[in-house]
Design a protein around this motif. Structure first.
Motif, PDB file in Angstrom:
ATOM      1  N   ASN A  62       0.812  -1.216   0.000  1.00 47.47           N
ATOM      2  CA  ASN A  62       0.000   0.000   0.000  1.00 47.47           C
ATOM      3  C   ASN A  62       0.849   1.272   0.000  1.00 47.47           C
ATOM      4  O   ASN A  62       0.501   2.256  -0.658  1.00 47.47           O
ATOM      5  N   THR A  63       1.956   1.259   0.721  1.00 49.08           N
ATOM      6  CA  THR A  63       2.812   2.447   0.780  1.00 49.08           C
ATOM      7  C   THR A  63       3.402   2.746  -0.591  1.00 49.08           C
ATOM      8  O   THR A  63       3.445   3.900  -1.025  1.00 49.08           O
ATOM      9  N   ALA A  64       3.833   1.711  -1.304  1.00 49.88           N
ATOM     10  CA  ALA A  64       4.385   1.891  -2.650  1.00 49.88           C
ATOM     11  C   ALA A  64       3.324   2.430  -3.599  1.00 49.88           C
ATOM     12  O   ALA A  64       3.597   3.323  -4.411  1.00 49.88           O
ATOM     13  N   ALA A  65       2.099   1.926  -3.486  1.00 47.05           N
ATOM     14  CA  ALA A  65       1.010   2.402  -4.343  1.00 47.05           C
ATOM     15  C   ALA A  65       0.695   3.868  -4.050  1.00 47.05           C
ATOM     16  O   ALA A  65       0.471   4.661  -4.979  1.00 47.05           O
ATOM     17  N   MET A  66       0.671   4.232  -2.777  1.00 46.25           N
ATOM     18  CA  MET A  66       0.390   5.613  -2.404  1.00 46.25           C
ATOM     19  C   MET A  66       1.504   6.545  -2.887  1.00 46.25           C
ATOM     20  O   MET A  66       1.240   7.615  -3.434  1.00 46.25           O
ATOM     21  N   ALA A  67       2.754   6.135  -2.729  1.00 49.23           N
ATOM     22  CA  ALA A  67       3.883   6.951  -3.171  1.00 49.23           C
ATOM     23  C   ALA A  67       3.854   7.135  -4.687  1.00 49.23           C
ATOM     24  O   ALA A  67       4.104   8.234  -5.193  1.00 49.23           O
ATOM     25  N   ALA A  68       3.528   6.068  -5.408  1.00 49.91           N
ATOM     26  CA  ALA A  68       3.464   6.149  -6.874  1.00 49.91           C
ATOM     27  C   ALA A  68       2.340   7.081  -7.321  1.00 49.91           C
ATOM     28  O   ALA A  68       2.524   7.879  -8.250  1.00 49.91           O
ATOM     29  N   ALA A  69       1.198   6.996  -6.673  1.00 47.14           N
ATOM     30  CA  ALA A  69       0.072   7.870  -7.022  1.00 47.14           C
ATOM     31  C   ALA A  69       0.406   9.329  -6.730  1.00 47.14           C
ATOM     32  O   ALA A  69       0.105  10.222  -7.542  1.00 47.14           O
ATOM     33  N   PHE A  70       1.035   9.589  -5.600  1.00 43.35           N
ATOM     34  CA  PHE A  70       1.438  10.951  -5.257  1.00 43.35           C
ATOM     35  C   PHE A  70       2.428  11.483  -6.276  1.00 43.35           C
ATOM     36  O   PHE A  70       2.296  12.606  -6.777  1.00 43.35           O
ATOM     37  N   ALA A  71       3.449  10.665  -6.606  1.00 42.31           N
ATOM     38  CA  ALA A  71       4.480  11.084  -7.556  1.00 42.31           C
ATOM     39  C   ALA A  71       3.878  11.356  -8.928  1.00 42.31           C
ATOM     40  O   ALA A  71       4.232  12.337  -9.582  1.00 42.31           O
ATOM     41  N   LYS A  72       2.962  10.508  -9.360  1.00 40.05           N
ATOM     42  CA  LYS A  72       2.319  10.693 -10.660  1.00 40.05           C
ATOM     43  C   LYS A  72       1.547  12.009 -10.709  1.00 40.05           C
ATOM     44  O   LYS A  72       1.662  12.785 -11.658  1.00 40.05           O
ATOM     45  N   GLY A  73       0.760  12.263  -9.677  1.00 36.15           N
ATOM     46  CA  GLY A  73      -0.014  13.506  -9.622  1.00 36.15           C
ATOM     47  C   GLY A  73       0.862  14.737  -9.588  1.00 36.15           C
ATOM     48  O   GLY A  73       0.594  15.729 -10.277  1.00 36.15           O
ATOM     49  N   ALA A  74       1.932  14.682  -8.822  1.00 34.76           N
ATOM     50  CA  ALA A  74       2.842  15.825  -8.730  1.00 34.76           C
ATOM     51  C   ALA A  74       3.548  16.053 -10.061  1.00 34.76           C
ATOM     52  O   ALA A  74       3.692  17.192 -10.519  1.00 34.76           O
ATOM     53  N   GLN A  75       3.973  14.959 -10.707  1.00 35.41           N
ATOM     54  CA  GLN A  75       4.663  15.079 -11.988  1.00 35.41           C
ATOM     55  C   GLN A  75       3.718  15.632 -13.063  1.00 35.41           C
ATOM     56  O   GLN A  75       4.121  16.463 -13.879  1.00 35.41           O
ATOM     57  N   GLU A  76       2.478  15.202 -13.062  1.00 34.97           N
ATOM     58  CA  GLU A  76       1.489  15.701 -14.020  1.00 34.97           C
ATOM     59  C   GLU A  76       1.234  17.196 -13.842  1.00 34.97           C
ATOM     60  O   GLU A  76       0.772  17.853 -14.765  1.00 34.97           O
ATOM     61  N   ASN A  77       1.540  17.708 -12.664  1.00 29.76           N
ATOM     62  CA  ASN A  77       1.359  19.130 -12.391  1.00 29.76           C
ATOM     63  C   ASN A  77       2.656  19.919 -12.517  1.00 29.76           C
ATOM     64  O   ASN A  77       2.775  21.029 -11.998  1.00 29.76           O
ATOM     65  N   GLY A  78       3.649  19.326 -13.193  1.00 30.55           N
ATOM     66  CA  GLY A  78       4.858  20.051 -13.532  1.00 30.55           C
ATOM     67  C   GLY A  78       6.005  20.000 -12.543  1.00 30.55           C
ATOM     68  O   GLY A  78       6.985  20.716 -12.698  1.00 30.55           O
ATOM     69  N   HIS A  79       5.905  19.165 -11.532  1.00 29.32           N
ATOM     70  CA  HIS A  79       6.972  19.079 -10.539  1.00 29.32           C
ATOM     71  C   HIS A  79       7.983  18.010 -10.932  1.00 29.32           C
ATOM     72  O   HIS A  79       7.648  17.034 -11.591  1.00 29.32           O
ATOM     73  N   GLN A  80       9.233  18.203 -10.516  1.00 25.41           N
ATOM     74  CA  GLN A  80      10.290  17.227 -10.764  1.00 25.41           C
ATOM     75  C   GLN A  80      10.294  16.247  -9.595  1.00 25.41           C
ATOM     76  O   GLN A  80      10.443  16.649  -8.433  1.00 25.41           O
ATOM     77  N   ILE A  81      10.139  14.966  -9.891  1.00 24.24           N
ATOM     78  CA  ILE A  81       9.974  13.954  -8.853  1.00 24.24           C
ATOM     79  C   ILE A  81      11.138  12.972  -8.854  1.00 24.24           C
ATOM     80  O   ILE A  81      11.604  12.546  -9.896  1.00 24.24           O
ATOM     81  N   ASP A  82      11.583  12.608  -7.656  1.00 20.94           N
ATOM     82  CA  ASP A  82      12.549  11.535  -7.469  1.00 20.94           C
ATOM     83  C   ASP A  82      11.964  10.616  -6.412  1.00 20.94           C
ATOM     84  O   ASP A  82      11.667  11.052  -5.298  1.00 20.94           O
ATOM     85  N   VAL A  83      11.743   9.350  -6.787  1.00 23.07           N
ATOM     86  CA  VAL A  83      11.175   8.384  -5.851  1.00 23.07           C
ATOM     87  C   VAL A  83      12.273   7.449  -5.403  1.00 23.07           C
ATOM     88  O   VAL A  83      12.970   6.858  -6.219  1.00 23.07           O
ATOM     89  N   SER A  84      12.439   7.308  -4.101  1.00 26.57           N
ATOM     90  CA  SER A  84      13.438   6.415  -3.538  1.00 26.57           C
ATOM     91  C   SER A  84      12.739   5.298  -2.791  1.00 26.57           C
ATOM     92  O   SER A  84      12.021   5.530  -1.829  1.00 26.57           O
ATOM     93  N   ALA A  85      12.944   4.079  -3.264  1.00 29.79           N
ATOM     94  CA  ALA A  85      12.381   2.922  -2.584  1.00 29.79           C
ATOM     95  C   ALA A  85      13.509   2.015  -2.122  1.00 29.79           C
ATOM     96  O   ALA A  85      13.336   0.823  -1.959  1.00 29.79           O
TER      97      ALA A  85
END
Length: 60
Positions: free
Chosen positions: A15-38
């Motif tokens: 669930n944490t990975a799914a939530m992080a991916a959804a957050f990152a996707k939404g932020a990236q779609e709004n023009g932010h630069q995202i780095d996800v560390s798992a």
């Protein structure tokens, strides 16, 4: 804006990975630069000990 998403869960497809991916996707779609560390860097470090970047760096 640059955003770092940290996922310290030991379950790579949980669930944490799914939530992080959804957050990152939404932020990236709004023009932010995202780095996800798992990475397992945070494995075994209680979340209450990771309050600042300095504390995180000291755990590495």
């Amino acid at each position: 804006m640059k955003i770092l998403v940290l996922n310290g869960s030991p379950r790579p497809h949980g669930n944490t990975a799914a939530m992080a991916a959804a957050f990152a996707k939404g932020a990236q779609e709004n023009g932010h630069q995202i780095d996800v560390s798992a990475d397992t860097v945070m494995a075994g470090v209680p979340a209450k000990e990771i309050r600042t970047i300095e504390n995180l760096k000291s755990k590495m």
